[in-house]
Design an enzyme around this catalytic site. Structure first.
Site, PDB file in Angstrom:
ATOM      1  CG  ASP A 136      -1.804  -1.027   1.441  1.00  0.00           C
ATOM      2  OD1 ASP A 136      -1.806  -1.818  -0.183  1.00  0.00           O
ATOM      3  OD2 ASP A 136      -2.661  -1.306   2.044  1.00  0.00           O
ATOM      4  CE  LYS A 161      -4.005  -4.697   2.323  1.00  0.00           C
ATOM      5  NZ  LYS A 161      -4.151  -3.551   1.911  1.00  0.00           N
ATOM      6  CB  CYS A 215      -1.966  -2.690   5.323  1.00  0.00           C
ATOM      7  SG  CYS A 215      -4.044  -2.106   5.054  1.00  0.00           S
TER       8      CYS A 215
END
Ligand code: ZN
Length: 203
Positions: free
Chosen positions: A8, A102, A141
């Site tokens: 991310d 995701k 994350c």
């Protein structure tokens, strides 16, 4: 076989973005240093629908919600197809082999890169046994992805200078690092990893 997993590293998670991680842009240098050291480089993107249940102001069916945190706690971020959801421009995109999206299920935060993404199957098909992990954010994350990787049997090295935390509460990143270590992840700097893995290295 080893792979580099970049979690991310997106515009919305860096300074100026919708959910900025302090110094989030600083991970570009250590990550770019490692891109040539791996046969497989995977970058994940948080890739939410506009009505994602993690967003403030979105009505959530509490019975359908299956997130690890309560719904509606985060500003709108990383909406599919928006500039904020794109990989950070300082990341050398040409050296990313696979982009995995995701967080597409509106009823869970989808913190882990493995959750409903197909990442686990992809890594197994490529014969990957150890993951080197960097990205954002340490306390959400990255942590959840590392814990998931360990529970799925992957060896994990976290690149210590290629992660940054949100720190909703002071100390969250340190606690996340302890959780990852407790789960068997080891930590090394990008320089240490590069020294061991750079093409031409004795190892
Ligand atoms: Zn998200």
């Amino acid at each position: 076989m080893d792979a580099l997993l970049i979690v991310d590293f997106q515009n919305d998670f860096t300074p100026g973005g919708a959910l900025p991680v302090p110094e989030g842009d600083k991970i570009a240098e250590p990550l770019n240093r490692l891109l040539d050291d791996f046969d497989l480089v995977v970058a994940t993107r948080d890739w939410h629908p506009p009505d994602h249940g993690s967003f403030q102001g979105v009505d959530v069916d509490e019975n359908a919600w299956r997130g690890t945190d309560p719904p509606s706690i985060w500003p709108v971020h990383c909406v599919q197809g928006t500039p904020g959801a794109q990989l950070h421009p300082k990341l050398d995109r040409a050296k990313i082999d696979v982009v995995v999206d995701k967080g597409q299920d509106p009823n869970t935060q989808g913190y882990s890169a493995f959750q409903d993404s197909g990442l686990g199957d992809l890594l197994r098909e490529r014969g990957i046994e150890r993951l080197y992990v960097g990205g954002l954010a340490t306390d959400y994350c990255v942590k959840n992805s590392v814990l998931d990787a360990r529970s799925r049997g992957f060896d994990v090295t976290v690149i210590a200078d290629a992660i940054r935390g949100v720190e909703v509460e002071p100390g969250d990143s340190d606690r996340a690092i302890e959780d990852m270590k407790d789960a068997g992840a080891v930590f090394a700097t990008a320089a240490q990893v590069d020294q061991l893995r750079a093409p031409g290295s004795a190892l």
